[in-house]
Design a protein around this motif. Structure first.
Motif, PDB file in Angstrom:
ATOM      1  N   PHE A  39     -30.209  20.753 -33.960  1.00 49.24           N
ATOM      2  CA  PHE A  39     -29.720  19.383 -33.700  1.00 49.24           C
ATOM      3  C   PHE A  39     -30.265  18.368 -34.288  1.00 49.24           C
ATOM      4  CE2 PHE A  39     -28.518  22.562 -30.344  1.00 49.24           C
ATOM      5  CZ  PHE A  39     -27.160  22.535 -30.499  1.00 49.24           C
ATOM      6  N   GLY A  40     -29.552  17.446 -35.076  1.00 49.51           N
ATOM      7  CA  GLY A  40     -30.163  16.285 -35.801  1.00 49.51           C
ATOM      8  C   GLY A  40     -31.121  15.601 -34.982  1.00 49.51           C
ATOM      9  N   PHE A  41     -32.218  15.097 -35.527  1.00 50.28           N
ATOM     10  CA  PHE A  41     -33.307  14.108 -35.052  1.00 50.28           C
ATOM     11  C   PHE A  41     -32.451  13.025 -34.468  1.00 50.28           C
ATOM     12  CE2 PHE A  41     -35.984  10.553 -35.338  1.00 50.28           C
ATOM     13  CZ  PHE A  41     -37.125  10.947 -34.770  1.00 50.28           C
ATOM     14  N   ARG A  42     -31.399  12.417 -35.094  1.00 54.42           N
ATOM     15  CA  ARG A  42     -30.639  11.180 -34.643  1.00 54.42           C
ATOM     16  C   ARG A  42     -30.234  11.503 -33.336  1.00 54.42           C
ATOM     17  NH1 ARG A  42     -25.873  10.757 -38.840  1.00 54.42           N
ATOM     18  NH2 ARG A  42     -26.006  12.996 -39.376  1.00 54.42           N
ATOM     19  N   PHE A  43     -29.968  12.594 -32.837  1.00 56.68           N
ATOM     20  CA  PHE A  43     -29.323  12.608 -31.436  1.00 56.68           C
ATOM     21  C   PHE A  43     -30.451  13.317 -30.382  1.00 56.68           C
ATOM     22  CE2 PHE A  43     -26.050  14.733 -34.685  1.00 56.68           C
ATOM     23  CZ  PHE A  43     -25.184  13.687 -34.638  1.00 56.68           C
ATOM     24  N   VAL A  44     -31.411  14.013 -30.751  1.00 56.34           N
ATOM     25  CA  VAL A  44     -32.413  14.841 -29.656  1.00 56.34           C
ATOM     26  C   VAL A  44     -33.818  14.163 -30.147  1.00 56.34           C
ATOM     27  CG1 VAL A  44     -30.864  16.267 -29.039  1.00 56.34           C
ATOM     28  CG2 VAL A  44     -32.556  16.777 -30.989  1.00 56.34           C
ATOM     29  N   TYR A  71     -24.136  20.442 -43.687  1.00 52.57           N
ATOM     30  CA  TYR A  71     -24.897  20.109 -42.211  1.00 52.57           C
ATOM     31  C   TYR A  71     -24.882  18.800 -41.903  1.00 52.57           C
ATOM     32  CZ  TYR A  71     -26.918  22.500 -38.213  1.00 52.57           C
ATOM     33  OH  TYR A  71     -27.276  22.990 -36.953  1.00 52.57           O
ATOM     34  N   ARG A  72     -25.339  17.730 -42.820  1.00 55.66           N
ATOM     35  CA  ARG A  72     -25.405  16.408 -42.597  1.00 55.66           C
ATOM     36  C   ARG A  72     -24.025  15.902 -42.456  1.00 55.66           C
ATOM     37  NH1 ARG A  72     -28.706  12.814 -46.490  1.00 55.66           N
ATOM     38  NH2 ARG A  72     -30.368  13.384 -45.134  1.00 55.66           N
ATOM     39  N   VAL A  73     -23.102  16.378 -43.227  1.00 53.32           N
ATOM     40  CA  VAL A  73     -21.587  15.786 -43.265  1.00 53.32           C
ATOM     41  C   VAL A  73     -21.212  16.061 -41.786  1.00 53.32           C
ATOM     42  CG1 VAL A  73     -19.233  15.890 -44.005  1.00 53.32           C
ATOM     43  CG2 VAL A  73     -21.206  15.733 -45.632  1.00 53.32           C
ATOM     44  N   GLU A  97     -22.655  16.483 -39.204  1.00 52.30           N
ATOM     45  CA  GLU A  97     -23.408  15.634 -38.207  1.00 52.30           C
ATOM     46  C   GLU A  97     -23.080  14.286 -38.178  1.00 52.30           C
ATOM     47  OE1 GLU A  97     -27.508  16.323 -38.545  1.00 52.30           O
ATOM     48  OE2 GLU A  97     -27.463  17.976 -37.360  1.00 52.30           O
ATOM     49  N   ASN A  98     -22.684  13.813 -39.414  1.00 54.87           N
ATOM     50  CA  ASN A  98     -22.357  12.299 -39.475  1.00 54.87           C
ATOM     51  C   ASN A  98     -20.993  12.310 -38.698  1.00 54.87           C
ATOM     52  OD1 ASN A  98     -24.344  11.723 -41.157  1.00 54.87           O
ATOM     53  ND2 ASN A  98     -23.188  11.767 -43.074  1.00 54.87           N
ATOM     54  N   GLU A  99     -20.145  13.321 -38.645  1.00 44.86           N
ATOM     55  CA  GLU A  99     -18.800  13.319 -37.860  1.00 44.86           C
ATOM     56  C   GLU A  99     -18.986  13.236 -36.493  1.00 44.86           C
ATOM     57  OE1 GLU A  99     -14.857  15.413 -39.189  1.00 44.86           O
ATOM     58  OE2 GLU A  99     -16.424  16.919 -38.474  1.00 44.86           O
ATOM     59  N   TRP A 100     -20.045  14.121 -35.930  1.00 40.65           N
ATOM     60  CA  TRP A 100     -20.416  13.847 -34.592  1.00 40.65           C
ATOM     61  C   TRP A 100     -20.871  12.607 -34.327  1.00 40.65           C
ATOM     62  CZ3 TRP A 100     -24.150  18.838 -33.912  1.00 40.65           C
ATOM     63  CH2 TRP A 100     -23.296  19.937 -34.100  1.00 40.65           C
ATOM     64  N   ALA A 101     -21.558  11.956 -35.278  1.00 35.65           N
ATOM     65  CA  ALA A 101     -22.071  10.588 -34.742  1.00 35.65           C
ATOM     66  C   ALA A 101     -21.105   9.589 -34.553  1.00 35.65           C
ATOM     67  CB  ALA A 101     -23.196  10.249 -35.663  1.00 35.65           C
ATOM     68  N   ASP A 102     -20.225   9.881 -35.717  1.00 37.84           N
ATOM     69  CA  ASP A 102     -18.960   8.780 -35.566  1.00 37.84           C
ATOM     70  C   ASP A 102     -18.210   8.901 -34.188  1.00 37.84           C
ATOM     71  OD1 ASP A 102     -19.684   7.311 -37.717  1.00 37.84           O
ATOM     72  OD2 ASP A 102     -18.212   8.226 -39.196  1.00 37.84           O
ATOM     73  N   PHE A 103     -17.989   9.991 -33.751  1.00 37.71           N
ATOM     74  CA  PHE A 103     -17.493  10.304 -32.536  1.00 37.71           C
ATOM     75  C   PHE A 103     -17.953   9.462 -31.577  1.00 37.71           C
ATOM     76  CE2 PHE A 103     -14.803  13.682 -34.318  1.00 37.71           C
ATOM     77  CZ  PHE A 103     -13.573  13.709 -33.710  1.00 37.71           C
ATOM     78  N   ALA A 104     -19.414   9.749 -31.136  1.00 39.64           N
ATOM     79  CA  ALA A 104     -20.105   9.088 -30.346  1.00 39.64           C
ATOM     80  C   ALA A 104     -19.981   7.598 -30.381  1.00 39.64           C
ATOM     81  CB  ALA A 104     -21.767   9.634 -30.461  1.00 39.64           C
TER      82      ALA A 104
END
Length: 185
Positions: free
Chosen positions: A72-77, A97-99, A101-108
């Protein structure tokens, strides 16, 4: 061994196991993402752990193109050490994988909470994972309603042939969050 850690408004649960080679490695995990830490510098210990993970912690057979990828990306945990890292193909880590995680970040960022699980499948525990299976759902952060049409699941091979086509952007995310919150009334 299972450990749970709170990081800001996020929660990380990682399951690790000891392989036949004596390594404690991640085998699966779950994350709840409600916020993103974009502007946090990585400590030097985290950078060193990434390099060590890329080299298979000295005993795993790895590919020349491997990097120390985060489950799980550094930017989350933030920095979780080797328990949140595995030898990951460099292209796979930096592009599909980064794409994802970018999608997850935008949801948040746009009013949702993401709950995702990841399973790392290796032929033998302790070896480099061959597949990475992701299952994820999103919920309205305010009403806690499931964003029913959102599917954040994907199965990847740990190699450079992987692709991930982003399905949700700001406009779609804002619309599905608003729809879920309207169902609350």
């Amino acid at each position: 061994m299972e450990t749970t850690t709170g990081v800001g408004g996020n929660e990380l649960t990682l399951t690790t196991a000891f392989g036949v080679n004596g390594l404690e490695v991640p085998v699966s995990g779950k994350v709840v993402i409600g916020e993103v830490f974009d502007r946090v510098d990585r400590p030097s210990a985290a950078v060193a752990a990434q390099k060590w993970a890329a080299r298979g912690q000295g005993v795993q057979a790895v590919a020349d193109t491997d990097q120390g990828g985060h489950v799980f990306g550094f930017r989350f945990v933030l920095a979780q050490g080797l328990r949140n890292m595995f030898a990951q193909d460099g292209y796979f880590n930096m592009t599909p994988y980064r794409v994802m995680e970018n999608e997850w970040a935008d949801f948040a960022r746009y009013g949702a909470r993401v709950e995702a699980t990841i399973d790392l499948d290796a032929p033998v525990v302790g070896e480099r994972p061959e597949t990475v299976t992701v299952d994820g759902k999103a919920y309205s952060a305010r009403s806690n309603n499931l964003l029913e049409e959102v599917d954040l699941g994907h199965k990847f091979g740990n190699d450079s042939s992987q692709r991930y086509k982003r399905r949700y952007y700001k406009k779609q995310i804002v619309a599905v969050v608003a729809e879920a919150e309207a169902g609350e009334r």
